[in-house]
Scaffold this motif. Structure first.
Motif, PDB file in Angstrom:
ATOM      1  N   ASN A 195     -66.165  -0.100   9.262  1.00 15.41           N
ATOM      2  CA  ASN A 195     -65.478  -0.965  10.232  1.00 15.41           C
ATOM      3  C   ASN A 195     -65.266  -0.272  11.579  1.00 15.41           C
ATOM      4  OD1 ASN A 195     -63.429   0.851   9.677  1.00 15.41           O
ATOM      5  ND2 ASN A 195     -62.053  -0.663   8.771  1.00 15.41           N
ATOM      6  N   GLY A 196     -65.813   0.950  11.745  1.00 12.04           N
ATOM      7  CA  GLY A 196     -65.714   1.674  12.999  1.00 12.04           C
ATOM      8  C   GLY A 196     -64.523   2.612  13.099  1.00 12.04           C
ATOM      9  N   GLU A 197     -63.584   2.519  12.161  1.00 11.47           N
ATOM     10  CA  GLU A 197     -62.432   3.428  12.144  1.00 11.47           C
ATOM     11  C   GLU A 197     -62.928   4.859  11.921  1.00 11.47           C
ATOM     12  OE1 GLU A 197     -59.137   2.894  12.425  1.00 11.47           O
ATOM     13  OE2 GLU A 197     -58.967   0.719  12.261  1.00 11.47           O
ATOM     14  N   GLU A 198     -62.222   5.820  12.505  1.00  7.23           N
ATOM     15  CA  GLU A 198     -62.580   7.228  12.343  1.00  7.23           C
ATOM     16  C   GLU A 198     -61.375   8.011  11.861  1.00  7.23           C
ATOM     17  OE1 GLU A 198     -64.846   9.130  15.542  1.00  7.23           O
ATOM     18  OE2 GLU A 198     -64.889   7.171  16.513  1.00  7.23           O
ATOM     19  N   GLY A 240     -60.820   2.115   4.827  1.00  4.46           N
ATOM     20  CA  GLY A 240     -62.189   1.792   5.196  1.00  4.46           C
ATOM     21  C   GLY A 240     -63.181   2.374   4.222  1.00  4.46           C
ATOM     22  N   ARG A 241     -64.340   1.750   4.148  1.00  5.79           N
ATOM     23  CA  ARG A 241     -65.442   2.265   3.321  1.00  5.79           C
ATOM     24  C   ARG A 241     -66.251   3.230   4.184  1.00  5.79           C
ATOM     25  NH1 ARG A 241     -68.203   1.421  -1.327  1.00  5.79           N
ATOM     26  NH2 ARG A 241     -70.447   1.658  -1.249  1.00  5.79           N
ATOM     27  N   VAL A 242     -66.563   4.385   3.642  1.00  2.00           N
ATOM     28  CA  VAL A 242     -67.261   5.428   4.393  1.00  2.00           C
ATOM     29  C   VAL A 242     -68.654   4.970   4.800  1.00  2.00           C
ATOM     30  CG1 VAL A 242     -68.251   7.749   4.235  1.00  2.00           C
ATOM     31  CG2 VAL A 242     -65.970   7.305   3.337  1.00  2.00           C
ATOM     32  N   HIS A 243     -68.947   5.185   6.086  1.00  2.00           N
ATOM     33  CA  HIS A 243     -70.274   4.910   6.621  1.00  2.00           C
ATOM     34  C   HIS A 243     -71.026   6.224   6.855  1.00  2.00           C
ATOM     35  CE1 HIS A 243     -73.505   3.128   8.885  1.00  2.00           C
ATOM     36  NE2 HIS A 243     -73.198   3.826   9.949  1.00  2.00           N
TER      37      HIS A 243
END
Length: 140
Positions: free
Chosen positions: A35-38, A131-134
């Motif tokens: 989702n772009g979260e870091e 969040g799901r890891v990208h």
């Protein structure tokens, strides 16, 4: 083995998890969710037969307060996961945190039988991201 990614000051988090049963490794990381979260924090590799997510989160929240807004946005309380099977447990634990200190109300339709939260008490909002890891970048 399973992995979770937790935001916060890496050294403090590594110390908190170093003796926790079932934790195999902790590594400092910069992680980006789908989702772009870091986050900046640690990757925890653990054996789910020896330690469950609730034990990991209990230790995490003894170090990082999920109700406080961090001055460092990338270290704001966050839990990133790799497996969708972790989502129900993460959601359950977030609900537990949100209601901590208040007895659950018993409801009959729209009627609340036992509302134990005093009228002037506000429930503090969680400052917690999921969040799901990208992608993940290991730090030295």
């Amino acid at each position: 083995m399973k992995k979770l990614y937790l935001a916060g000051e890496a050294c403090s988090l590594k110390n908190a998890f170093q003796d926790l049963k079932g934790v195999v490794a902790t590594v400092p990381v910069h992680t980006i969710a789908q989702n772009g979260e870091e986050l900046y924090g640690i990757e925890i590799e653990y054996n789910p037969k020896k330690q469950d997510i609730c034990g990991i989160l209990e230790t995490y929240f003894s170090v990082v307060d999920p109700f406080v807004k961090s001055t460092l946005p990338l270290q704001q309380a966050a839990v990133f996961y790799t497996s969708n099977e972790d989502v129900p447990q993460l959601d359950y634990y977030a609900r537990f945190l949100q209601s901590r200190g208040h007895e659950p109300s018993a409801a009959l339709g729209n009627l609340i039988v036992n509302d134990s939260i005093p009228e002037k008490v506000e429930i503090r909002p969680l400052q917690l991201r999921f969040g799901r890891v990208h992608e993940c970048h290991y730090l030295d």
